[in-house]
Each structure stands twice: as structure tokens, then as C-alpha cells.
Enzyme design. Sequence first.
Site, PDB file in Angstrom:
ATOM      1  N   PRO A 249      16.955 -27.239 -17.063  1.00  0.00           N
ATOM      2  CA  PRO A 249      15.598 -27.347 -16.521  1.00  0.00           C
ATOM      3  C   PRO A 249      14.766 -26.123 -16.903  1.00  0.00           C
ATOM      4  O   PRO A 249      15.226 -24.991 -16.804  1.00  0.00           O
ATOM      5  CB  PRO A 249      15.830 -27.410 -15.006  1.00  0.00           C
ATOM      6  CG  PRO A 249      17.222 -27.926 -14.860  1.00  0.00           C
ATOM      7  CD  PRO A 249      17.980 -27.356 -16.018  1.00  0.00           C
ATOM      8  N   GLU A 250      13.545 -26.375 -17.369  1.00  0.00           N
ATOM      9  CA  GLU A 250      12.638 -25.301 -17.758  1.00  0.00           C
ATOM     10  C   GLU A 250      11.550 -25.155 -16.695  1.00  0.00           C
ATOM     11  O   GLU A 250      11.638 -25.767 -15.624  1.00  0.00           O
ATOM     12  CB  GLU A 250      12.065 -25.597 -19.144  1.00  0.00           C
ATOM     13  CG  GLU A 250      13.159 -25.749 -20.203  1.00  0.00           C
ATOM     14  CD  GLU A 250      12.630 -26.103 -21.585  1.00  0.00           C
ATOM     15  OE1 GLU A 250      11.485 -25.726 -21.905  1.00  0.00           O
ATOM     16  OE2 GLU A 250      13.357 -26.773 -22.343  1.00  0.00           O
TER      17      GLU A 250
END
Length: 274
Positions: A2-3
Site C-alpha cells: 500500500p502506498e
Amino acid sequence: MPELPEVETIKRTLKERLTDLTIRGADILLPKIIQTPSPEEFCRLVVGKKILDVGRRGKYLLLSLSRGLVLVVHLRMTGQLVYTAPGAPRPKHTHLVFYLSNAHQLRYTDTRQFGRFWLVPAEKLQAVRGLKDLGVEPLSGEFTVDFLKKELKKRRTRLKPLLLNQTFISGLGNIYADEALHRAGLHPARQANTLTTAEAEALFRAIREVLEEGIASRGTSVRDYVDGTGQAGSFQEKLRVYGKSGQPCPRCGLAVARLRLGGRSAYFCPGCQK
């Protein structure tokens, strides 16, 4: 992994549901995910604490608790932190469960077991590995065109590895770096200090735009990502180059290419990215 848009979406969905709830109990099913303190002390300290706020720094989630404690979470590759009704079936790879005062649960699942938790006093937050070295937040007022121009001129490294460097800009990862470089028309292997003023300005706008659009779409679900309620994002439907090797570039029609830079894949258009 996840960014920024994914972690920001998780933060927002959990903040809405967790604020002012109290942690009544905790089950640690995989002790190695607890970095500090010991798993036993972690359970002792966290029980009875009220969740005051949910924040984010880079790719880290920060749950502020009563008595001056902060629960720090890094989801790494496949971690999911989901607010769940008590009767919902427990996924196979559930490694940590918090029991909340409204009878719901906050469950952490992680197929690859890379995610990590820290429980620390607020004044020792910067002692958490990785947090103190994070670079500027790209959606904050500190990230300006002038900042980016100045920093790029100092750097002899290639653009894609530089954008992935969390001590430079925090929160960017493979997906949004590739998408920003495509929008800015910049080759991922381009040396950072060779950008013109106009190119640096285009990159600044592209980084901001792609992150804001990613958040508006509630993140990108290409593999494991779900938000704090278990829902997938939709930005994968708007990707232009990431994961699209061999497919036509939406701008010029040339086939999207893939190369390896610093051990990571970079997707780009050889026609429009110079």
C-alpha cells in the site's frame, strides 16, 4: 505494498469508525509482528486505552491512544487492517485482533507476514525505525515546486529510484511513481539533475495529481489492498502504464515497456517519456 493513497484511505475509513472507542482486549496470534514492546507487555499496555485519533505519516498508520501512547502500523506487502463485525468469519492469515468497546473488532491479516506494529510513548515516536528519516509529505505545504527543483539539482540518481526513496519524498511507491513519470513525460532512468525547470514543474504537478486522484478513487487494488472496511479501491481502472507492459500507451499508442531499475520494475512509454 500500500502506498500513500491506500494508507490515507485506510486512515480515513478507520478514523471514522475507531475514534473514541476503547480497546477491551487483544489477541496476538503471530508474535513476530510486534516490534516493541514484548507481545505480553504490548497486550497489557494497549488494553483499556481509548483511540483518540488515527493519522498517517508516509506509509505508516498512527493510532493515537490515551495515556500518551501511539500504535504505529506498517502494512508492508500484504497487510490488511480491517474494522469488522464480531460475527464475521476470521480470515486464515489473521495475526492480531483488537476487541473494541462497541463489540466490533479490528483485525490484522497478512499473507506474507511482513507487517509490523510498535506501541510507543508519543515522545518516542521518532525512535520507530523508518519514521524519523521520512522525507517530505508530497501533499503537504512543505512540498513545493521550489523544493523539488532544488532537490533534483542535487541528485545524480535516476528518477524512478529517487521517487521510491522514502527519505526524499514519503509515501510514493511503484504504482504512483510510474504513473507520475508518465504524466510528466519523463523516462524513469533519466538522471534527476538533468531536468529542466519546465520538466521539474511538470513532475511536481504529476505527483500531486496522481496522488490526489488515487485518494479520490480510494486507492489501487491490484492484489491485496483493501481499505479499513475491507473494500477495494478503483484507481486500477485508471492506470496508464503501471502493470501494462505490451499494451498501447493511452497518449501515443506505442507499446508500454518494462525495465528494471535498482531491483524494481518500471513501466513507461518509450515514445512519450524522455
